[in-house]
Design a protein around this motif. Structure first.
Motif, short mmCIF file in Angstrom:
data_model
loop_
_atom_site.label_atom_id
_atom_site.label_comp_id
_atom_site.label_asym_id
_atom_site.label_seq_id
_atom_site.Cartn_x
_atom_site.Cartn_y
_atom_site.Cartn_z
N ALA A 71 0.74 -1.50 0.13
CA ALA A 71 0.11 0.16 -0.39
C ALA A 71 0.55 1.53 -0.40
CB ALA A 71 -1.15 -0.04 1.29
N GLN A 72 2.17 1.04 1.07
CA GLN A 72 2.98 2.18 1.04
C GLN A 72 3.90 2.98 -0.68
OE1 GLN A 72 5.98 2.55 3.93
NE2 GLN A 72 4.32 2.00 5.56
N ASP A 76 -2.31 -1.65 -5.21
CA ASP A 76 -3.44 -2.44 -4.27
C ASP A 76 -4.35 -3.10 -4.90
OD1 ASP A 76 -4.36 -1.69 -7.29
OD2 ASP A 76 -5.96 0.10 -6.87
#
Length: 76
Positions: A71-72, A76
């Motif tokens: 996510a960072q 997704d």
């Protein structure tokens, strides 16, 4: 091992300590499992279940970390 869903489906895995003979003597207990692991010493079943749970928790934590990293970087 298998939780409530496994109990309902009768697909539990049980971890048992003691001799195979002692286990078989107690076998008239209703069979709710599909896999039984019998260790040769008393208490070994509890340790086996403990280690099984530790591996499960470790894998869950690793998945959380990897998904957080993904996510960072915008995945997704």
């Amino acid at each position: 091992s298998g939780g409530s869903p496994g109990a309902r489906a009768r697909t539990l895995t049980t971890f048992t300590g003691g001799s195979r003979d002692a286990f078989e003597a107690a076998r008239p207990v209703p069979q709710l499992d599909r896999v039984t692991k019998v260790a040769n010493t008393g208490g070994a079943g509890q340790f086996t279940k403990l280690f099984n749970n530790a591996l499960t928790i470790t894998n869950m934590k690793n998945a959380e970390d990897v998904l957080g990293l993904a996510a960072q970087v915008g995945l997704d």
